[in-house]
Design a protein around this motif. Structure first.
Motif, short mmCIF file in Angstrom:
data_model
loop_
_atom_site.label_atom_id
_atom_site.label_comp_id
_atom_site.label_asym_id
_atom_site.label_seq_id
_atom_site.Cartn_x
_atom_site.Cartn_y
_atom_site.Cartn_z
N TRP A 8 -7.70 -8.88 1.34
CA TRP A 8 -7.24 -7.44 1.53
C TRP A 8 -7.99 -6.30 1.82
O TRP A 8 -7.95 -5.39 2.60
CB TRP A 8 -6.29 -7.01 0.22
CG TRP A 8 -5.74 -5.96 0.38
CD1 TRP A 8 -6.05 -4.53 0.12
CD2 TRP A 8 -4.24 -5.38 0.10
NE1 TRP A 8 -5.28 -3.76 0.00
CE2 TRP A 8 -4.00 -4.23 0.07
CE3 TRP A 8 -3.32 -6.52 0.15
CZ2 TRP A 8 -2.87 -3.62 0.04
CZ3 TRP A 8 -1.85 -5.65 0.10
CH2 TRP A 8 -1.86 -4.38 0.24
N THR A 12 -1.53 -4.51 4.31
CA THR A 12 -0.77 -3.54 3.55
C THR A 12 0.53 -3.92 2.84
O THR A 12 0.84 -3.45 1.89
CB THR A 12 -0.38 -2.27 4.42
OG1 THR A 12 0.44 -2.95 5.35
CG2 THR A 12 -1.45 -1.64 5.01
N SER A 57 -9.59 -6.47 5.43
CA SER A 57 -8.79 -6.51 6.54
C SER A 57 -7.88 -5.40 6.49
O SER A 57 -8.13 -4.36 5.90
CB SER A 57 -7.62 -7.91 6.44
OG SER A 57 -6.77 -7.60 5.38
N GLU A 58 -6.84 -5.27 7.50
CA GLU A 58 -5.88 -4.12 7.47
C GLU A 58 -4.61 -4.51 6.63
O GLU A 58 -3.43 -3.83 7.01
CB GLU A 58 -5.52 -4.07 9.04
CG GLU A 58 -6.70 -3.72 10.01
CD GLU A 58 -7.37 -2.37 9.32
OE1 GLU A 58 -6.72 -1.45 9.27
OE2 GLU A 58 -8.71 -2.26 9.68
N ASP A 104 0.87 -1.39 0.04
CA ASP A 104 0.17 -0.15 -0.02
C ASP A 104 0.88 1.37 0.04
O ASP A 104 1.81 1.35 0.95
CB ASP A 104 -0.92 -0.08 1.13
CG ASP A 104 -1.76 1.17 1.29
OD1 ASP A 104 -1.43 2.29 1.85
OD2 ASP A 104 -2.89 1.23 0.65
N ILE A 150 -1.92 -12.11 8.65
CA ILE A 150 -3.31 -12.38 8.68
C ILE A 150 -3.71 -13.42 8.35
O ILE A 150 -4.54 -14.07 9.02
CB ILE A 150 -3.94 -11.03 7.76
CG1 ILE A 150 -3.41 -9.64 7.99
CG2 ILE A 150 -5.33 -11.26 7.82
CD1 ILE A 150 -3.83 -8.56 7.00
N ASN A 207 4.79 -4.64 10.90
CA ASN A 207 3.84 -4.90 10.11
C ASN A 207 3.13 -6.35 10.45
O ASN A 207 2.33 -6.48 9.43
CB ASN A 207 4.66 -5.30 8.49
CG ASN A 207 5.43 -4.15 8.05
OD1 ASN A 207 5.08 -2.90 8.39
ND2 ASN A 207 6.40 -4.37 7.42
N ALA A 209 0.81 3.32 3.06
CA ALA A 209 1.37 3.09 4.34
C ALA A 209 2.86 3.00 4.38
O ALA A 209 3.40 3.08 5.26
CB ALA A 209 0.86 1.31 4.64
N ARG A 214 -0.78 -7.18 9.14
CA ARG A 214 -0.74 -6.47 8.04
C ARG A 214 -0.43 -7.33 6.87
O ARG A 214 -0.43 -6.81 5.39
CB ARG A 214 -0.28 -5.19 7.77
CG ARG A 214 -0.91 -4.23 9.14
CD ARG A 214 -0.57 -2.82 9.08
NE ARG A 214 1.08 -2.60 9.10
CZ ARG A 214 1.51 -1.39 8.68
NH1 ARG A 214 0.90 -0.55 8.17
NH2 ARG A 214 2.88 -1.28 8.86
N TYR A 272 -7.64 0.96 -4.48
CA TYR A 272 -6.62 0.89 -3.48
C TYR A 272 -5.35 1.55 -4.53
O TYR A 272 -5.07 1.10 -5.54
CB TYR A 272 -6.47 -0.52 -2.95
CG TYR A 272 -7.44 -1.03 -2.04
CD1 TYR A 272 -7.30 -0.63 -0.82
CD2 TYR A 272 -8.22 -1.64 -2.59
CE1 TYR A 272 -8.12 -1.04 0.10
CE2 TYR A 272 -9.20 -2.24 -1.77
CZ TYR A 272 -9.27 -1.95 -0.35
OH TYR A 272 -10.22 -2.42 0.49
#
Length: 334
Positions: free
Chosen positions: A219, A225, A222-223, A138, A206, A157, A141, A160, A243
């Motif tokens: 993705w 990145t 969730s969080e 990301d 994750i 991380n 991020a 993520r 995104y």
């Protein structure tokens, strides 16, 4: 009326016995992005051959399903050049009649002669697409970018990170990250190092995912990145969902793959099946696939995919079953 029905049933029996079913069909088993309506529809219109497709989530799932049906469920499978020998050893694929695929004359020189698709002087795979298993991150991020796979092992991380559920590709990628001499011929000590590296990563994940769409959906919900991706297609899909992501090949390098259509031993309509493969090499389908899904194609140069020199191209491995075993041990580890 009864005699008319009897006649029709007899005629249908003769048609089936002679191999001429009432519906011509090509049954594909592939990864996503290889059977889009923009090239399926004109093929069906031009040939009268229906295209049906089943998508797979991983290399391992594809092989297991082909073994399970002894190839009977599909006419063509999209497999990369490194595992053609595995399918040959299992007796799951048969050679093409290349006289029925004249559009191979459109293949770029680098794809016109690929040793891995040949056996005994016959062709068992027709190259259709190439790409990589890169890192997606990301942009917000990581405004300074991500230049190393080690970001997927960074405690900062944790929670993520996504990684694909695939035995050979995880083992190979971990070997590349560790800087092992030959990621396709691992020693016992190499396997242990790879296994521990992958177990170490689990605490930051994750989850694993199976299939392009599942990875993108996780993705999305969730969080996440960072992602060890299944390829360029996922970055395209994430961008389509809004995104701001970057697709990259980290400094350690990344896996490169060359996918082929391979002919299942269970092929039912050989004529339509060969026509489909030929359609893929018509000089239009490949560039359209690249434009839509980000894969490189085998008939047209793809200048936007300018990282081929950073890729470690998949090769046959020392023991595929052992790689599956190691991966299963990784997933079972606490």
């Amino acid at each position: 009326m009864f005699r008319s029905r009897e006649f029709l049933l007899a005629a249908a029996t003769v048609m089936l016995a002679s191999g001429h079913a009432w519906a011509q069909e090509v049954r594909l088993f592939s990864f996503e992005g290889y059977a889009e309506p923009v090239w399926v529809d004109p093929f069906e219109a031009a040939t009268g051959c229906k295209v049906s497709v089943a998508y797979t989530g991983s290399v391992d799932e594809m092989f297991a399903r082909m073994v399970g049906s002894d190839g009977a469920d599909f006419d063509l499978v999209s497999i990369d050049t490194s595992i053609i020998q595995r399918y040959l050893d299992a007796g799951l694929i048969i050679p093409f009649d290349m006289s029925k695929v004249p559009n191979t004359s459109n293949l770029l020189p680098s794809f016109a002669e690929v040793d891995e698709v040949m056996s005994g002087g016959e062709t068992y795979g027709v190259p259709i697409a190439w790409g990589s298993l890169g890192l997606i991150y990301d942009k917000e991020a990581f405004p300074d970018g991500v230049d190393s796979w080690e970001a997927l092992w960074d405690p900062g991380n944790a929670g993520r990170v996504l990684a694909l559920d695939d035995a050979n590709n995880n083992v190979t990628n971990a070997a590349i990250i560790l800087g092992l001499d030959d990621p396709f011929n691992l020693s016992d000590a190499d396997f242990e190092s790879v296994k521990q590296k992958l177990i170490e990563q689990k605490q930051f994940l994750i989850s694993y995912y199976a299939g392009f769409e599942e990875g993108v959906n996780i993705w999305d919900s969730s969080e996440a990145t960072l992602m060890f991706s299944m390829g360029e297609f996922q970055a395209v899909e994430l961008a389509d969902r809004g995104y701001d992501v970057v697709y990259s090949i980290p400094k350690e390098g990344g896996i490169g793959w060359l996918d082929t259509w391979a002919l299942s031993k269970g092929v039912q309509d050989s004529d339509c099946t060969h026509k489909w493969v030929d359609h893929y090499l018509n000089g239009e389908t490949g560039p359209t696939m690249t434009e839509l899904n980000g894969y490189g194609n085998t008939t047209d140069e793809s200048p936007e995919l300018n990282y081929a020199d950073s890729l470690v191209w998949l090769q046959p491995v020392e023991n595929f079953d052992r790689r599956v075993q190691v991966w299963n041990e990784v997933k079972a580890a606490q």
